[in-house]
Scaffold this motif. Structure first.
Motif, PDB file in Angstrom:
ATOM      1  N   UNK A  78       0.835  -1.193   0.000  1.00 29.29           N
ATOM      2  CA  UNK A  78       0.000   0.000   0.000  1.00 29.29           C
ATOM      3  C   UNK A  78       0.874   1.249   0.000  1.00 29.29           C
ATOM      4  N   UNK A  79       0.867   1.965  -1.115  1.00 27.72           N
ATOM      5  CA  UNK A  79       1.631   3.203  -1.244  1.00 27.72           C
ATOM      6  C   UNK A  79       0.774   4.390  -0.812  1.00 27.72           C
ATOM      7  N   UNK A  80       1.411   5.402  -0.276  1.00 25.30           N
ATOM      8  CA  UNK A  80       0.697   6.632   0.074  1.00 25.30           C
ATOM      9  C   UNK A  80       0.450   7.502  -1.153  1.00 25.30           C
ATOM     10  N   UNK A  81       1.120   7.182  -2.252  1.00 27.22           N
ATOM     11  CA  UNK A  81       0.914   7.888  -3.520  1.00 27.22           C
ATOM     12  C   UNK A  81      -0.231   7.209  -4.261  1.00 27.22           C
ATOM     13  N   UNK A  82      -1.374   7.888  -4.441  1.00 26.53           N
ATOM     14  CA  UNK A  82      -2.542   7.216  -5.039  1.00 26.53           C
ATOM     15  C   UNK A  82      -2.311   6.711  -6.454  1.00 26.53           C
ATOM     16  N   UNK A  83      -1.495   7.415  -7.241  1.00 28.85           N
ATOM     17  CA  UNK A  83      -1.215   6.951  -8.604  1.00 28.85           C
ATOM     18  C   UNK A  83      -0.406   5.659  -8.576  1.00 28.85           C
ATOM     19  N   UNK A  84       0.565   5.596  -7.687  1.00 25.59           N
ATOM     20  CA  UNK A  84       1.364   4.377  -7.528  1.00 25.59           C
ATOM     21  C   UNK A  84       0.486   3.236  -7.050  1.00 25.59           C
ATOM     22  N   UNK A  85      -0.404   3.522  -6.101  1.00 22.80           N
ATOM     23  CA  UNK A  85      -1.289   2.488  -5.586  1.00 22.80           C
ATOM     24  C   UNK A  85      -2.185   1.931  -6.685  1.00 22.80           C
ATOM     25  N   UNK A  86      -2.761   2.811  -7.505  1.00 23.92           N
ATOM     26  CA  UNK A  86      -3.637   2.333  -8.578  1.00 23.92           C
ATOM     27  C   UNK A  86      -2.886   1.406  -9.531  1.00 23.92           C
ATOM     28  N   UNK A  87      -1.644   1.755  -9.832  1.00 20.90           N
ATOM     29  CA  UNK A  87      -0.851   0.887 -10.703  1.00 20.90           C
ATOM     30  C   UNK A  87      -0.554  -0.441 -10.020  1.00 20.90           C
ATOM     31  N   UNK A  88      -0.307  -0.405  -8.719  1.00 18.69           N
ATOM     32  CA  UNK A  88      -0.061  -1.642  -7.968  1.00 18.69           C
ATOM     33  C   UNK A  88      -1.292  -2.542  -7.995  1.00 18.69           C
ATOM     34  N   UNK A  89      -2.474  -1.958  -7.771  1.00 18.46           N
ATOM     35  CA  UNK A  89      -3.714  -2.748  -7.820  1.00 18.46           C
ATOM     36  C   UNK A  89      -3.913  -3.327  -9.216  1.00 18.46           C
ATOM     37  N   UNK A  90      -3.657  -2.516 -10.221  1.00 13.55           N
ATOM     38  CA  UNK A  90      -3.770  -2.988 -11.606  1.00 13.55           C
ATOM     39  C   UNK A  90      -2.835  -4.168 -11.868  1.00 13.55           C
ATOM     40  N   UNK A  91      -1.570  -4.029 -11.489  1.00 16.61           N
ATOM     41  CA  UNK A  91      -0.596  -5.083 -11.752  1.00 16.61           C
ATOM     42  C   UNK A  91      -0.936  -6.355 -10.978  1.00 16.61           C
ATOM     43  N   UNK A  92      -1.348  -6.199  -9.734  1.00 20.05           N
ATOM     44  CA  UNK A  92      -1.696  -7.358  -8.902  1.00 20.05           C
ATOM     45  C   UNK A  92      -2.937  -8.069  -9.448  1.00 20.05           C
ATOM     46  N   UNK A  93      -3.967  -7.277  -9.793  1.00 18.42           N
ATOM     47  CA  UNK A  93      -5.180  -7.857 -10.372  1.00 18.42           C
ATOM     48  C   UNK A  93      -4.880  -8.570 -11.677  1.00 18.42           C
ATOM     49  N   UNK A  94      -4.081  -7.929 -12.506  1.00 15.25           N
ATOM     50  CA  UNK A  94      -3.719  -8.502 -13.799  1.00 15.25           C
ATOM     51  C   UNK A  94      -3.017  -9.843 -13.645  1.00 15.25           C
ATOM     52  N   UNK A  95      -2.094  -9.914 -12.688  1.00  9.30           N
ATOM     53  CA  UNK A  95      -1.343 -11.156 -12.471  1.00  9.30           C
ATOM     54  C   UNK A  95      -2.269 -12.302 -12.072  1.00  9.30           C
ATOM     55  N   UNK A  96      -3.290 -11.998 -11.276  1.00  4.24           N
ATOM     56  CA  UNK A  96      -4.239 -13.038 -10.846  1.00  4.24           C
ATOM     57  C   UNK A  96      -5.175 -13.409 -11.992  1.00  4.24           C
TER      58      UNK A  96
END
Length: 307
Positions: A78-96
């Motif tokens: 969980x990043x405090x930077x919302x743009x970074x967080x959105x990309x993290x959620x995207x990448x994690x969701x994509x991998x699953x």
């Protein structure tokens, strides 16, 4: 993908193995996009804890949906930077999703949805979105941020213009003007109860496949009271469950999320209701595909069922 030490429904290893499970639960404990009450970051944990007290037999479906396999994965960083967080959620969701799992995201505030929707849209090529929510969430920015939970449907509509919003009972004048100007399909709670909006027809017009996002403030406080931006007059339990069952029957639902539960120390009811809603929705997905003849009721996990 690493499995969490704490599993939704507290399923044993046979039914919570990542390789063989059809369903992956993705907790995202984030509330950086909230605008009022705190506690959404602790919502996913509260839901998973409460789920361990659910009965696994569904008395309506007369089946045990968990037998398709439901694994809970570890939350993303969980990043405090919302743009970074959105990309993290995207990448994690994509991998699953790339491993053909049906993903259920548990928030967190509503801003977490857009990263998952981006991954799902890429997987499917096209996507419609149905939002159950008290708020229209159609601001372009709020409090100086385009990643506020008040902006999530604007972000989702950048990915798909095929959207339907149900249960709305709070919006700004600017949002109301946008709804009128763009001809958006928005069913207020008042119109839903009065029959002033053809919900079934609107659902039918949405092209498949469909993503569902449920903000728990869509519910009446007698069902779920712990949420960051509460509004009176929402769905009762049976109203919402009946509507969701119809959506799963009518449409090919390829993913959903449940967001905005706020942890409250003395409220056991709200997280339990959310946990039960997730399990009900998974049962509806499985039952709908069985009814279509796409698969049979599983007795044990057999890997991907829905892709």
């Amino acid at each position: 993908m690493k499995s969490s030490s704490k599993q939704f429904l507290d399923l044993g290893a046979e039914f919570a193995d990542f390789k063989s499970a059809a369903i992956a639960i993705l907790p995202v404990p984030y509330e950086g996009g909230r605008s009022w009450g705190a506690g959404a970051a602790r919502g996913p944990d509260a839901v998973i804890d409460a789920s361990q007290h659910l009965e696994l037999y569904d008395e309506v479906l007369r089946r045990e949906p968990f037998r398709m396999g439901i694994v809970t994965v570890t939350p993303p960083n969980i990043s405090s930077d919302p743009a970074v967080l959105q990309d993290t959620i995207y990448q994690c969701s994509k991998a699953i999703i790339q491993q053909d799992k049906f993903v259920v995201l548990i928030g967190g505030d509503h801003s977490v949805s857009s990263g998952y929707v981006k991954a799902l849209h890429e997987k499917c090529g096209q996507l419609s979105a149905i939002q159950l929510d008290a708020h229209s969430d159609l601001r372009d920015t709020y409090n100086g941020s385009s990643f506020s939970h008040a902006c999530v449907m604007s972000r989702i509509r950048e990915l798909t213009t095929d959207t339907l919003q149900i249960g709305i009972r709070s919006m700004s004048s600017e949002e109301a003007e946008r709804i009128k100007r763009e001809g958006l399909m928005v069913c207020t709670m008042s119109d839903y109860r009065s029959g002033g909006f053809d919900v079934a027809g609107a659902i039918e017009r949405l092209p498949d496949p469909v993503f569902i996002t449920v903000d728990v403030d869509v519910f009446d406080w007698s069902v779920i009271r712990s949420t960051g931006t509460p509004e009176p007059g929402g769905f009762l339990w049976d109203e919402a469950v009946s509507l969701l069952q119809k959506i799963f029957i009518q449409k090919n639902v390829v993913g959903f999320d449940i967001v905005e539960l706020a942890y409250a120390e003395h409220d056991l009811n709200s997280p339990f209701a959310v946990a039960k809603l997730i399990y009900k929705m998974l049962g509806f997905k499985l039952a709908a595909d069985v009814k279509r003849g796409a698969l049979n009721w599983p007795d044990k996990p057999r890997g991907s069922l829905f892709y």
